[in-house]
Write a protein that holds these residues in place. Structure first.
Motif, mmCIF file in Angstrom:
data_model
loop_
_atom_site.group_PDB
_atom_site.id
_atom_site.type_symbol
_atom_site.label_atom_id
_atom_site.label_comp_id
_atom_site.label_asym_id
_atom_site.label_seq_id
_atom_site.Cartn_x
_atom_site.Cartn_y
_atom_site.Cartn_z
ATOM 1 N N SER A 75 38.585 -27.242 -20.590
ATOM 2 C CA SER A 75 38.690 -27.184 -22.045
ATOM 3 C C SER A 75 39.002 -25.763 -22.486
ATOM 4 O O SER A 75 38.477 -24.793 -21.934
ATOM 5 N N THR A 76 39.865 -25.664 -23.497
ATOM 6 C CA THR A 76 40.357 -24.362 -23.927
ATOM 7 C C THR A 76 39.209 -23.444 -24.335
ATOM 8 O O THR A 76 38.325 -23.840 -25.101
ATOM 9 N N PRO A 77 39.156 -22.224 -23.828
ATOM 10 C CA PRO A 77 38.096 -21.290 -24.213
ATOM 11 C C PRO A 77 38.259 -20.850 -25.665
ATOM 12 O O PRO A 77 39.257 -21.150 -26.330
ATOM 13 N N ALA A 78 37.294 -20.111 -26.151
ATOM 14 C CA ALA A 78 37.311 -19.645 -27.535
ATOM 15 C C ALA A 78 38.528 -18.753 -27.787
ATOM 16 O O ALA A 78 39.024 -18.085 -26.892
ATOM 17 N N PHE A 79 39.003 -18.763 -29.042
ATOM 18 C CA PHE A 79 40.140 -17.934 -29.414
ATOM 19 C C PHE A 79 39.748 -16.460 -29.368
ATOM 20 O O PHE A 79 38.640 -16.091 -29.764
ATOM 21 N N THR A 80 40.658 -15.644 -28.902
ATOM 22 C CA THR A 80 40.432 -14.202 -28.901
ATOM 23 C C THR A 80 40.763 -13.658 -30.283
ATOM 24 O O THR A 80 41.834 -13.923 -30.826
ATOM 25 N N ALA A 81 39.838 -12.902 -30.848
ATOM 26 C CA ALA A 81 40.036 -12.382 -32.198
ATOM 27 C C ALA A 81 41.079 -11.276 -32.196
ATOM 28 O O ALA A 81 41.057 -10.387 -31.336
ATOM 29 N N PRO A 82 42.016 -11.284 -33.145
ATOM 30 C CA PRO A 82 42.973 -10.180 -33.267
ATOM 31 C C PRO A 82 42.238 -8.876 -33.559
ATOM 32 O O PRO A 82 41.226 -8.854 -34.262
ATOM 33 N N ASP A 83 42.729 -7.783 -33.013
ATOM 34 C CA ASP A 83 42.115 -6.472 -33.175
ATOM 35 C C ASP A 83 42.792 -5.737 -34.327
ATOM 36 O O ASP A 83 43.949 -5.334 -34.214
ATOM 37 N N PRO A 84 42.105 -5.542 -35.459
ATOM 38 C CA PRO A 84 42.755 -4.870 -36.594
ATOM 39 C C PRO A 84 43.099 -3.417 -36.315
ATOM 40 O O PRO A 84 43.959 -2.842 -36.992
ATOM 41 N N ASP A 85 42.449 -2.824 -35.316
ATOM 42 C CA ASP A 85 42.699 -1.421 -35.005
ATOM 43 C C ASP A 85 43.573 -1.233 -33.773
ATOM 44 O O ASP A 85 43.695 -0.123 -33.250
ATOM 45 N N HIS A 86 44.166 -2.325 -33.292
ATOM 46 C CA HIS A 86 45.106 -2.209 -32.179
ATOM 47 C C HIS A 86 46.306 -1.374 -32.638
ATOM 48 O O HIS A 86 46.820 -1.566 -33.733
ATOM 49 N N PRO A 87 46.739 -0.415 -31.823
ATOM 50 C CA PRO A 87 47.852 0.448 -32.270
ATOM 51 C C PRO A 87 49.121 -0.360 -32.507
ATOM 52 O O PRO A 87 49.585 -1.082 -31.632
ATOM 53 N N GLY A 88 49.674 -0.227 -33.698
ATOM 54 C CA GLY A 88 50.882 -0.959 -34.051
ATOM 55 C C GLY A 88 52.041 -0.017 -34.298
ATOM 56 O O GLY A 88 51.960 1.184 -33.994
ATOM 57 N N PRO A 89 53.112 -0.511 -34.863
ATOM 58 C CA PRO A 89 54.275 0.349 -35.127
ATOM 59 C C PRO A 89 53.954 1.391 -36.183
ATOM 60 O O PRO A 89 53.069 1.218 -37.020
ATOM 61 N N VAL A 90 54.691 2.488 -36.134
ATOM 62 C CA VAL A 90 54.515 3.568 -37.103
ATOM 63 C C VAL A 90 55.201 3.174 -38.408
ATOM 64 O O VAL A 90 56.388 2.816 -38.421
ATOM 65 N N LEU A 91 54.456 3.213 -39.503
ATOM 66 C CA LEU A 91 55.001 2.839 -40.804
ATOM 67 C C LEU A 91 55.660 4.040 -41.474
ATOM 68 O O LEU A 91 55.235 5.187 -41.292
ATOM 69 N N SER A 92 56.679 3.755 -42.263
ATOM 70 C CA SER A 92 57.295 4.801 -43.073
ATOM 71 C C SER A 92 56.360 5.145 -44.226
ATOM 72 O O SER A 92 55.383 4.435 -44.504
ATOM 73 N N SER A 93 56.645 6.219 -44.921
ATOM 74 C CA SER A 93 55.800 6.613 -46.058
ATOM 75 C C SER A 93 55.816 5.541 -47.135
ATOM 76 O O SER A 93 54.791 5.251 -47.769
ATOM 77 N N GLU A 94 56.979 4.903 -47.347
ATOM 78 C CA GLU A 94 57.080 3.835 -48.338
ATOM 79 C C GLU A 94 56.233 2.637 -47.917
ATOM 80 O O GLU A 94 55.514 2.052 -48.742
ATOM 81 N N GLN A 95 56.283 2.282 -46.649
ATOM 82 C CA GLN A 95 55.476 1.171 -46.147
ATOM 83 C C GLN A 95 53.991 1.487 -46.240
ATOM 84 O O GLN A 95 53.187 0.632 -46.623
ATOM 85 N N ARG A 96 53.604 2.718 -45.876
ATOM 86 C CA ARG A 96 52.186 3.089 -45.929
ATOM 87 C C ARG A 96 51.639 3.005 -47.342
ATOM 88 O O ARG A 96 50.519 2.535 -47.565
ATOM 89 N N ALA A 97 52.424 3.457 -48.313
ATOM 90 C CA ALA A 97 51.968 3.406 -49.705
ATOM 91 C C ALA A 97 51.742 1.963 -50.154
ATOM 92 O O ALA A 97 50.736 1.650 -50.808
#
Length: 731
Positions: free
Chosen positions: A186-208
């Motif tokens: 039976s499928t194990p529990a879902f792994t929770a997404p990590d909100p602090d996982h390093p993602g792409p670098v946002l532009s200044s417009e995106q960050r704002a």
């Protein structure tokens, strides 16, 4: 018997039925799944709330309960089902949607109850190695392969047989011999997404923009508008991350979940794991697992089609509606509702933020921004230094295609030029099949669907004529069905199959791929197609509107729209708006990386305001002109509409019911009824159809008017009246 409780059943009744709680038993709280008698059957229902508050909405949008039944006539509930309860905000959402759309609440609740998902999935049997094996065990080649296949972990019987290249009997024999042991996979529990996982670098417009989304608390609607390629997805990912940090769940609605392959990969890159997916292609077991994971909170982020709006989130903290302008969010069959608008309602009832994202926002959303009901964030530049494509129109009157062809020499030369530089090109035509019409050259007969007022579309690859409305299909006849002439049937007009044939003759060395809903069946096929394009295994893409839905192909630099006029005609008040949105979106597939993009629009009327706006890149000006045209007549979004569709097996029954509705039509200041008239599809799936349209000022609610109208008309017998509040389609 003791207490009475209301139970809502998944059937078209006016409201909940009262049942009794057996003496000595504790009354189950609202939201509990119960089994109750109904006639001679036992059915499932949900304990409902009596007179529950439906939120800060007009009183006329609250549903009425069933008539009270004396206590001695009540039947007792049969059983309480061990299943997650339906949350309070979801029950209130069901009541609100039912009242708004004039749908029996049980039918709305059925979409949320999903009995096939509520019951837990059965254990999934599998095999693991039994250690140690007896020294006397004879190690055959087949047994060795089974042992090697299980080295990475347990597998099902089918999975193990395929991995080891053996028959099921070999595996069962090893189990009987004690060499394998049965295990539960039976499928194990879902792994929770990590909100602090390093993602792409946002532009200044995106960050704002991301900072503003993260700061929203409680209910609030934000339009996130950005040019194609500006990185709207990465911006609202930051709002999802904030919801996760607060211990809340998030829901993302996509118009076409089957086309989500690239979106899912971007999610994995940002959060480290995949989200929970919900759509109609899920198998029964995966559906049950996902439903219960949403209910118990282990599914933290769900991405799904419009039906995901009815999942039983216990800790919902954010809703995102991507491509909010898409008409695919409107459900036309059964319970008719617009998922974008109802997502706003669900967010209001749950007191949580909602983000509407689009490069081409609908006029309805723009009007809410102008009225101050929605906040507005805008991304004006493409991410990573890419520039917007250059758009030009090809006047087909001045540069017509060769006889029997559909591509202008100007477009043909442009495709050759871009392919010659090693770049990719796209030919876009929003029409499936080979040709939309088959005509007899001898008598002029046009082959129509026997069940619908529609021409049959030729699908040459399958050698069939098909109706895209009811699904009817038939072989392509050798003789004209009307006059019997041989070799007289000819295809009229192009579909993507015909453009593919023309492209094969013009560009024989180009590696071609067709992207249409009948060639890409399901998420896996779409993912493979996207992967092939991204890997530069394809030179020329020929596609329908599927290719306009958010794809990122960095090496695609030319988009050629075969028929930019398609969709501009007809009686749909949103025809021009939809065409501009669609072509703007498909144009946005070009030049999303370093190489600049180019878009060519083939048009027989390039002076049309829609084409002029696309060439000038003046989407705001076009929408302003559309708004100015709709305001005086109280057309949406500056007024309210509700369609009444009368249908019957016999045309006389449909006409009689439509006349009765016309005779009893409401009157008053700010109220107008258009019709009755035959529907554009006057025959659909064998039923004759007539339409009436109720139009009111924006400050007048249509629901009480419709209730009174239908009660006075009292349509009975063979005719049926379907109500579509806020119609999107006028067919």
């Amino acid at each position: 018997m003791s207490d009475r409780i209301p139970v809502l059943l998944p059937y078209p009744f006016e409201g909940p039925f009262d049942y009794a709680v057996p003496l000595g038993a504790v009354a189950p709280p609202p939201g509990t799944l119960v089994q109750v008698p109904l006639g001679r059957r036992e059915v499932l229902g949900i304990v409902w709330s009596r007179g529950q508050d439906s939120g800060p909405w007009p009183a006329e949008l609250t549903t009425a309960g069933a008539r009270p039944v004396s206590h001695n006539r009540l039947r007792p509930i049969s059983a309480v089902i061990d299943a997650p309860p339906m949350p309070d905000d979801l029950r209130r959402f069901v009541d609100w949607l039912a009242a708004y759309t004039l749908t029996p609440p049980g039918l709305v609740m059925a979409m949320a109850m999903r009995t096939n998902a509520i019951t837990p999935p059965p254990p999934l049997a599998g095999w693991a190695l039994a250690e140690p094996w007896p020294e006397t065990t004879r190690l055959t080649a087949q047994r060795a392969r089974v042992r090697e296949a299980l080295a990475a972990g347990p597998l099902t019987t089918r999975g193990l047989a395929e991995a080891a290249g053996v028959g099921d009997g070999v595996i069962r024999g090893m189990g009987q011999a004690g060499l394998l042991r049965a295990v539960d996979l039976s499928t194990p529990a879902f792994t929770a997404p990590d909100p602090d996982h390093p993602g792409p670098v946002l532009s200044s417009e995106q960050r704002a923009a991301a900072d503003e989304l993260r700061a929203v608390r409680g209910f609030g609607v934000t339009l996130l508008e950005g040019v194609t390629g500006s990185g709207k997805t990465e911006v609202y990912f930051e709002a999802i991350a904030e919801a996760l940090r607060q211990g809340r769940q998030a829901l993302v609605l996509l118009p076409e979940i089957a086309l989500s392959a690239q979106w899912l990969e971007r999610f994995r890159q940002r959060f480290g794991v995949a989200p929970t997916v919900w759509h109609s292609d899920l198998g029964s077991r995966r559906r049950r697992i996902a439903w219960r994971a949403v209910a118990d909170g282990s599914a933290r982020v769900v991405v799904g089609a419009r039906s995901a709006l009815f999942l039983p989130f216990g800790e919902l903290g954010l809703i995102v509606v991507d491509e909010e302008h898409e008409t695919a969010f409107k459900q036309e069959e059964g319970v008719t509702y617009h998922a974008r608008d109802m997502a706003v309602v669900r967010a209001r009832l749950a007191d949580i933020p909602i983000v509407l994202a689009s490069a081409t926002p609908s006029l309805e959303t723009r009007a809410n921004v102008e009225a101050g009901r929605y906040r507005h964030l805008r991304l004006a530049r493409r991410h990573g230094g890419a520039t917007l494509p250059e758009v030009a129109a090809i006047d087909m009157r001045a540069h017509p295609p060769e006889r029997g062809a559909f591509l202008s020499p100007v477009l043909v030369d442009a495709v050759r030029e871009h392919l010659g530089r090693g770049e990719q090109a796209l030919l876009f035509l929003n029409r499936r099949g080979y040709a939309p019409l088959t005509l007899c050259r001898t008598c002029g007969h046009r082959i129509e669907c026997p069940n619908c007022t529609a021409w049959l579309v030729e699908h040459r690859a399958r050698a069939r004529l098909a109706c895209h409305h009811c699904g009817y299909s038939a072989p392509i006849p050798e003789l004209c069905p009307s006059c019997g002439a041989a070799h007289s049937l000819t295809p009229i007009g192009p579909g993507v199959e015909r453009i593919t044939d023309e492209a094969a003759a013009l560009f024989p060395q180009a590696r071609r791929l067709v992207m249409a809903s009948d060639t890409l069946v399901g998420p896996d096929a779409a993912a493979r197609a996207a992967g092939a394009i991204a890997a530069r295994e394809v030179d020329l893409v020929i596609g329908t509107q599927i290719v306009a839905k958010g794809w990122h192909f960095p090496h695609l630099t030319l988009v050629g729209v075969v028929d930019a006029d398609l969709g501009l005609s007809g009686g749909d008040l949103r025809a021009a708006e939809r065409t501009v949105q669609l072509l703007h979106q498909v144009a946005g597939r070009a030049g999303r990386a370093e190489a600049p993009g180019r878009v060519l629009l083939q048009s027989w009327m390039p002076e049309h305001p829609a084409t002029v706006a696309l060439v000038a890149g003046d989407l705001d000006g076009f929408m302003a002109r559309e708004a100015a045209q709709r305001r005086p007549g109280h057309w949406p979004p500056y007024g309210r509409l509700a369609a009444l569709i009368v249908s019957a097996d016999a045309a006389t029954d449909a006409d009689a019911a439509a006349r009765r509705l016309g005779q009893t039509a409401p009157k008053g200041d700010g109220i107008e009824v258009l019709g009755p008239a035959p529907a554009p599809l006057a025959l659909l799936r064998g039923r004759h159809r007539r339409r009436l349209l109720l139009r009111t000022r924006r400050d007048i609610a249509v629901q009480p008017i419709l209730r009174a109208w239908l009660a006075e008309a009292a349509i009975r017998g063979a005719a049926r009246v379907d109500i579509d509040v806020d119609p999107v389609s006028f067919l």
